[in-house]
Design a protein around this motif. Sequence first.
Motif: not given
Length: 253
Positions: A119-124, A144-147, A160-163, A165-170
């Motif tokens: 979504g145009g923002k850095k996730v990794a 899992g970081m919130t906004r 991933l949580l923000v983008a 809705g779920r952070g997922g299993d590491h």
Amino acid sequence: MELSAPRLIRRIEGSSRIGSRVWHTPSVGSTNAALRELADGGCAGHGAVLWAGEQTAGRGRLGRKWVSPRGAGLFVSVLVAGAENRILYSMASLAIRGAISSIHHIPCALKWPNDVLVGGKKVAGILIEQRSDDAILGIGINTGMTRPELDRISPEATSLLVATGRGGDHAVLLDRLLDHLEEQYIRSSRSSDLVFQEWKSALVTLGHSVEVQTARETWRGVAVDVALDGSLLVLNDKRLVRVYAADVRIRTR
Ligand code: BTN
């Protein structure tokens, strides 16, 4: 040794694959630093992986820190033999993109020099540190970081949580990431140029008007190419400037 309660969670005897040996520790200063210690002590060779639940002194590029709170990200380092840094960055970017999009079914973009965007923002982010002929490839993925937590780091960061809705299993994300890294490593050992060109053509940076920010100055130009040494070539007032280390933002207006 910085490791607290290291746990060997996966081992395929005799295998030289990336991820053939995975160590997990709940907490560490930096996985890059700790994996270097394991390698220096003769405990880690090509393909060894160190995964931490949190980092208390996570390192980012340009001497920055990488905020690494417990459970909020995947923090992992991989020892890789015999690959040039430029190719390793390409391999790792493609592997992160592949792992995230195959699990979360979302498009990921790649940005020079080593960012993966959702979504145009850095996730990794990726940090490679040299160790004689080997490289320590460090990868951090915000899960899992919130906004509000991200805003304390940067408005340009996402998770991933923000983008999704779920952070997922590491563990699932790590497993997928290692599979993709191994695939890219095999491809690059056949043709490193293929992997580099694939990364280059996936970059959202090229062809755009950009703002280049270094510690000393900020200037604008058009990003036209990435040279074989990994530097970004930016056309600035009819002059081609090589950018080695900077923050590069794509200008939208
Ligand atoms: C960047 O600034 O974009 C690079 C961030 C790299 C962070 C990862 S997290 C795992 C590994 N250990 C570290 O200390 N840093 C890298």
